[in-house]
Design an enzyme around this catalytic site. Structure first.
Site, mmCIF file in Angstrom:
data_model
loop_
_atom_site.group_PDB
_atom_site.id
_atom_site.type_symbol
_atom_site.label_atom_id
_atom_site.label_comp_id
_atom_site.label_asym_id
_atom_site.label_seq_id
_atom_site.Cartn_x
_atom_site.Cartn_y
_atom_site.Cartn_z
ATOM 1 N N LYS A 42 -2.464 30.720 17.001
ATOM 2 C CA LYS A 42 -3.593 30.825 17.722
ATOM 3 C C LYS A 42 -3.688 32.396 18.420
ATOM 4 O O LYS A 42 -4.658 32.898 18.857
ATOM 5 C CB LYS A 42 -3.957 29.848 19.030
ATOM 6 C CG LYS A 42 -2.490 29.721 19.782
ATOM 7 C CD LYS A 42 -2.788 28.416 20.540
ATOM 8 C CE LYS A 42 -1.318 28.015 21.217
ATOM 9 N NZ LYS A 42 -1.434 26.431 21.609
ATOM 10 N N LYS A 62 3.152 32.331 10.021
ATOM 11 C CA LYS A 62 2.508 30.897 10.251
ATOM 12 C C LYS A 62 1.144 30.872 10.730
ATOM 13 O O LYS A 62 0.776 31.806 11.345
ATOM 14 C CB LYS A 62 3.478 30.228 11.312
ATOM 15 C CG LYS A 62 3.004 29.866 12.711
ATOM 16 C CD LYS A 62 3.931 29.236 13.594
ATOM 17 C CE LYS A 62 3.601 29.712 15.062
ATOM 18 N NZ LYS A 62 4.224 28.926 16.012
ATOM 19 N N LYS A 117 8.266 37.248 19.667
ATOM 20 C CA LYS A 117 7.151 37.573 20.716
ATOM 21 C C LYS A 117 7.485 38.709 21.242
ATOM 22 O O LYS A 117 6.240 39.364 21.852
ATOM 23 C CB LYS A 117 7.117 36.587 21.690
ATOM 24 C CG LYS A 117 6.411 35.039 21.175
ATOM 25 C CD LYS A 117 6.223 34.121 22.521
ATOM 26 C CE LYS A 117 5.497 33.143 21.974
ATOM 27 N NZ LYS A 117 5.285 32.148 23.024
HETATM 28 P P1 AMP Z 1 2.295 25.939 20.379
HETATM 29 O O1 AMP Z 1 0.682 26.277 19.938
HETATM 30 O O2 AMP Z 1 3.026 27.000 19.980
HETATM 31 O O3 AMP Z 1 2.346 25.178 21.768
HETATM 32 O O4 AMP Z 1 2.575 24.578 19.555
HETATM 33 C C1 AMP Z 1 2.324 23.198 19.714
HETATM 34 C C2 AMP Z 1 2.755 22.307 18.568
HETATM 35 O O5 AMP Z 1 2.072 22.670 17.432
HETATM 36 C C3 AMP Z 1 4.315 22.516 18.167
HETATM 37 O O6 AMP Z 1 4.984 21.205 17.860
HETATM 38 C C4 AMP Z 1 4.275 23.457 17.239
HETATM 39 O O7 AMP Z 1 5.479 23.393 16.363
HETATM 40 C C5 AMP Z 1 3.042 22.756 16.361
HETATM 41 N N1 AMP Z 1 2.362 24.223 15.550
HETATM 42 C C6 AMP Z 1 2.073 25.257 15.764
HETATM 43 N N2 AMP Z 1 1.560 26.027 14.980
HETATM 44 C C7 AMP Z 1 1.759 25.367 13.889
HETATM 45 C C8 AMP Z 1 1.724 25.632 12.502
HETATM 46 N N3 AMP Z 1 1.099 26.819 11.827
HETATM 47 N N4 AMP Z 1 2.131 24.593 11.394
HETATM 48 C C9 AMP Z 1 2.459 23.487 12.065
HETATM 49 N N5 AMP Z 1 2.709 23.083 13.342
HETATM 50 C C10 AMP Z 1 2.343 24.249 14.264
#
Ligand code: AMP
Ligand code: TRP
Length: 347
Positions: free
Chosen positions: A210, A207, A123
């Site tokens: 968002k 990956k 980040k």
């Molecule tokens: P975040 O959006 O970073 O708060 O992630 C929330 C949840 O979504 C966490 O369990 C992440 O590991 C999962 N996650 C976010 N992006 C991905 C992705 N591209 N593939 C699989 N899981 C994801």
């Protein structure tokens, strides 16, 4: 890091997971997290799900947008099948125990452990790390507190969170060791299924996120059928047809990603998908994938939009969830004050 410690047997299985309301949710969040959160409700154990708004502000958030994104996140949980009557669904800042325990964990975690966290490095890559917030650096300690405030034993997440969960184990083990107690369980990451790491549609080595500047790189849970179809049609691939075994996807990250997405959306294994579509060109596979994605996602988008028309009701659900969360976390954090030698004499 700290030496491995066996999970104390005294803890019954309890699931906790969180998602940041720091932007719109993606297909990665749905397949890697939300869909699996809903499935866990059928296992007959406590399931606690949290919109981690205090994690979100580790990078600046517009207050009005943060409120809106928190409600959108709550709507996405419910539309994906998380039932607020069967699970506890709430936003982190309504339960003070998280921040309180995070401070104590800040005093348990070591700087050297934090320095190894790859998410912080990612980040701040290419930016001035000196200018990152202290909160962003301490982020994994708050995440450990989220989980440990409930004595949660299992945490379903995507692959990217594995290192943070290892740190949670280290913090819990060090607390137990330093105070001579077996107070915190040692969590198990639950990283399973065909889509633990959904990749960008523009670059199969990154990956899906968002926070990616290109909207073409991801499918948002708010995208309509046309947007989904266009993004999949334009998704990067290679010129070869689909192979007949998974081995044939080696060194083809974009092709493998589309196969994994198809598998996760259809509830099949990637091996089955490859066997079924062996020899197909992407011009014919992509429309099938788009059709499947629209069939799965459009009812979710419709339900999210319906729920968002009544924000007061969403806030009420979050408030009720927070009351239930507080009832579990408060006694645990009170006990932590006791263990660490803080006087608690107010009435
Ligand atoms: P975040 O959006 O970073 O708060 O992630 C929330 C949840 O979504 C966490 O369990 C992440 O590991 C999962 N996650 C976010 N992006 C991905 C992705 N591209 N593939 C699989 N899981 C994801
Ligand atoms: N760090 C997680 C992410 O970015 C979100 C999160 C915060 C979380 N607290 C948590 C996930 C506790 C699981 C358990 O995806």
């Amino acid at each position: 890091m700290a030496e491995p410690v066996q999970t104390p047997q005294a803890f019954s299985k309890r699931i906790f997971s969180g998602i940041q309301p720091s932007g719109g949710l993606t297909l990665g969040n749905y397949l890697g997290a939300l869909k699996r959160f809903a499935e866990k409700q059928n296992e007959g154990i406590d399931t606690i799900y949290c919109l981690v708004d205090m994690h979100a502000i580790t990078v600046w958030q517009d207050p009005a947008k943060l409120r809106q994104q928190t409600r959108e996140g709550a709507a996405a949980f419910i539309a994906s099948g998380v039932d607020p009557a069967r699970s506890i669904l709430f936003n982190q800042s309504q339960v003070g125990a998280h921040a309180e325990l995070a401070w104590i964990f800040n005093c348990v975690a070591r700087l050297g452990w934090m320095n190894r966290m790859t998410q912080f490095k990612d980040k701040t890559a290419g930016k001035n790390a000196e200018n990152a917030s202290l909160g962003l650096y301490a982020y994994p300690s708050l995440m450990a507190a989220d989980i440990m405030a409930y004595h949660a034993t299992h945490v379903p997440v995507g692959e990217d969170q594995k290192q943070h969960l290892e740190l949670t184990r280290d913090i819990a083990a060090k607390f137990n060791h330093d105070y001579g107690v077996e107070f915190f369980p040692i969590v198990e990451p639950v990283i399973e299924g065909a889509a633990t790491r959904v990749m960008s549609l523009r670059d199969g080595t990154k990956k899906m996120s968002k926070s990616d500047p290109s909207d073409q790189s991801r499918i948002n849970l708010t995208d309509d059928a046309d947007a989904i179809a266009t993004k999949i049609r334009k998704a990067k691939t290679d010129p070869d047809p689909l192979p007949d075994t998974l081995d044939g996807l080696k060194d083809r990250p974009e092709a493998r990603n589309l196969v994994n997405i198809y598998a996760a959306l259809s509830g099949k294994t990637a091996a089955d998908v490859v066997a079924e579509h062996a020899g197909a060109q992407f011009v014919s596979f992509k429309p099938k994938l788009a059709e499947l994605a629209v069939a799965v996602l459009s009812p979710i988008t419709t339900e999210m939009n319906r729920l968002l028309r009544d924000p007061a009701e969403i806030d009420r659900v979050l408030g009720q969830g927070a009351d239930r969360a507080e009832a579990i976390a408060r006694p645990i954090v009170d006990k932590v004050y006791d263990i660490t030698g803080m006087i608690r004499s107010r009435r």
